[in-house]
Design a protein around this motif. Sequence first.
Motif, mmCIF file in Angstrom:
data_model
loop_
_atom_site.group_PDB
_atom_site.id
_atom_site.type_symbol
_atom_site.label_atom_id
_atom_site.label_comp_id
_atom_site.label_asym_id
_atom_site.label_seq_id
_atom_site.Cartn_x
_atom_site.Cartn_y
_atom_site.Cartn_z
ATOM 1 N N ASP A 14 14.364 -6.982 -13.931
ATOM 2 C CA ASP A 14 13.095 -7.058 -13.189
ATOM 3 C C ASP A 14 13.348 -6.797 -11.705
ATOM 4 O O ASP A 14 14.040 -7.563 -11.033
ATOM 5 N N GLU A 15 12.802 -5.681 -11.211
ATOM 6 C CA GLU A 15 13.028 -5.295 -9.812
ATOM 7 C C GLU A 15 11.761 -5.414 -8.962
ATOM 8 O O GLU A 15 11.681 -4.820 -7.879
ATOM 9 N N THR A 16 10.780 -6.138 -9.451
ATOM 10 C CA THR A 16 9.527 -6.253 -8.683
ATOM 11 C C THR A 16 9.724 -6.980 -7.359
ATOM 12 O O THR A 16 8.918 -6.826 -6.433
ATOM 13 N N TRP A 17 10.825 -7.735 -7.253
ATOM 14 C CA TRP A 17 11.092 -8.445 -5.997
ATOM 15 C C TRP A 17 11.401 -7.485 -4.857
ATOM 16 O O TRP A 17 11.324 -7.855 -3.683
ATOM 17 N N LEU A 18 11.741 -6.235 -5.184
ATOM 18 C CA LEU A 18 12.089 -5.280 -4.135
ATOM 19 C C LEU A 18 10.894 -4.933 -3.258
ATOM 20 O O LEU A 18 11.057 -4.617 -2.066
ATOM 21 N N ILE A 19 9.678 -4.992 -3.808
ATOM 22 C CA ILE A 19 8.494 -4.608 -3.037
ATOM 23 C C ILE A 19 8.239 -5.582 -1.881
ATOM 24 O O ILE A 19 8.165 -5.163 -0.714
ATOM 25 N N PRO A 20 8.110 -6.905 -2.151
ATOM 26 C CA PRO A 20 7.933 -7.810 -0.994
ATOM 27 C C PRO A 20 9.135 -7.837 -0.074
ATOM 28 O O PRO A 20 9.003 -8.027 1.143
ATOM 29 N N TYR A 21 10.353 -7.629 -0.647
ATOM 30 C CA TYR A 21 11.548 -7.604 0.198
ATOM 31 C C TYR A 21 11.498 -6.418 1.170
ATOM 32 O O TYR A 21 11.811 -6.544 2.349
ATOM 33 N N ALA A 22 11.080 -5.264 0.673
ATOM 34 C CA ALA A 22 10.978 -4.072 1.525
ATOM 35 C C ALA A 22 9.903 -4.276 2.601
ATOM 36 O O ALA A 22 10.075 -3.874 3.752
ATOM 37 N N ASP A 23 8.785 -4.910 2.193
ATOM 38 C CA ASP A 23 7.723 -5.190 3.173
ATOM 39 C C ASP A 23 8.232 -6.100 4.275
ATOM 40 O O ASP A 23 7.919 -5.905 5.461
ATOM 41 N N LEU A 24 9.006 -7.110 3.879
ATOM 42 C CA LEU A 24 9.548 -8.043 4.867
ATOM 43 C C LEU A 24 10.479 -7.333 5.834
ATOM 44 O O LEU A 24 10.435 -7.550 7.054
ATOM 45 N N LEU A 25 11.345 -6.466 5.305
ATOM 46 C CA LEU A 25 12.245 -5.715 6.172
ATOM 47 C C LEU A 25 11.476 -4.816 7.136
ATOM 48 O O LEU A 25 11.835 -4.675 8.312
ATOM 49 N N THR A 26 10.393 -4.212 6.648
ATOM 50 C CA THR A 26 9.575 -3.347 7.507
ATOM 51 C C THR A 26 8.953 -4.144 8.642
ATOM 52 O O THR A 26 8.952 -3.715 9.801
ATOM 53 N N LEU A 27 8.420 -5.323 8.315
ATOM 54 C CA LEU A 27 7.811 -6.168 9.344
ATOM 55 C C LEU A 27 8.842 -6.631 10.364
ATOM 56 O O LEU A 27 8.582 -6.656 11.579
ATOM 57 N N LEU A 28 10.032 -6.991 9.882
ATOM 58 C CA LEU A 28 11.084 -7.422 10.802
ATOM 59 C C LEU A 28 11.510 -6.280 11.712
ATOM 60 O O LEU A 28 11.730 -6.476 12.921
ATOM 61 N N LEU A 29 11.614 -5.080 11.145
ATOM 62 C CA LEU A 29 11.977 -3.923 11.960
ATOM 63 C C LEU A 29 10.926 -3.676 13.034
ATOM 64 O O LEU A 29 11.257 -3.438 14.205
ATOM 65 N N ALA A 30 9.652 -3.764 12.653
ATOM 66 C CA ALA A 30 8.572 -3.562 13.628
ATOM 67 C C ALA A 30 8.620 -4.626 14.717
ATOM 68 O O ALA A 30 8.403 -4.340 15.906
ATOM 69 N N LEU A 31 8.918 -5.864 14.323
ATOM 70 C CA LEU A 31 8.990 -6.952 15.294
ATOM 71 C C LEU A 31 10.114 -6.721 16.299
ATOM 72 O O LEU A 31 9.925 -6.883 17.514
ATOM 73 N N PHE A 32 11.281 -6.308 15.813
ATOM 74 C CA PHE A 32 12.415 -6.061 16.716
ATOM 75 C C PHE A 32 12.134 -4.894 17.654
ATOM 76 O O PHE A 32 12.514 -4.912 18.827
#
Length: 263
Positions: A14-32
Amino acid sequence: MKKHKKEHHEEHIDETWLIPYADLLTLLLALFIILFASSQVDEKKYAKVMQGLNSAFNGGVSVFEESDTLSIDDISVNDVKNVNENGQDQNQALNDLINKEKQDMEAIKKRLDTFIAENGLTLQLQTNVTSDMLKITIQDYALFDSGKAVVKPEAQKLASIISEMLSMYPDYKVEVAGHTDNIPIKNNEFDSNWDLSSKRSLNFMKYLLRSNNINQARFRSIGYGEYQPIDTNGTLEGRAKNRRVEVNIIRNTIEAKTKTIIP
């Protein structure tokens, strides 16, 4: 006998966890990126982006949608000093703007009240500061003949005075609103109270806009007909109060709806 190859069925992880994980990384990148560029970014854009990020994290509107509760983008560089240089957070900057708008509204009200008193117009005009606007209420007989929408010559001086004051405070939007009582009107010029109230507000606004110092993009006129009474329509006095034109000077920040921007 034929040998049957044993088939192996792979079980998919089950790889559905990758979607929220990718979203989180995107938000963190935008924040930095925002934090890195905050010392050079325009103050107004910085405030707007931070508002959007805060709303997104708290279940509000996204970065790309506009909120109708608070006009952070209306905070100008002249009103709010650089957050990084002065150590002010956005909440303090917003409070400063709220206080400035209070002072502006009170200053306009004071000047108008002086004019009203000096010209014996206390029965025809009233001013009131609320949490979101300065409301100037003008009784209809001070501006128009009964059932008419042509501004009286003597009322044109009043329009000029109000216009002069508005030109001194160019940061605020202005709504000119017409109101009637509930007695139906139908003549050669107007089919309903909607028509009468709309035409009156428009005609008076035109006199406000005669000054060359006025930015016409700040203004709008609207007719409410009989549907926003401030008194009873069951008496002559009540109906007289309901027949009015209001010049509403709208604040950019609304205290009653203000909420913390950054937790």
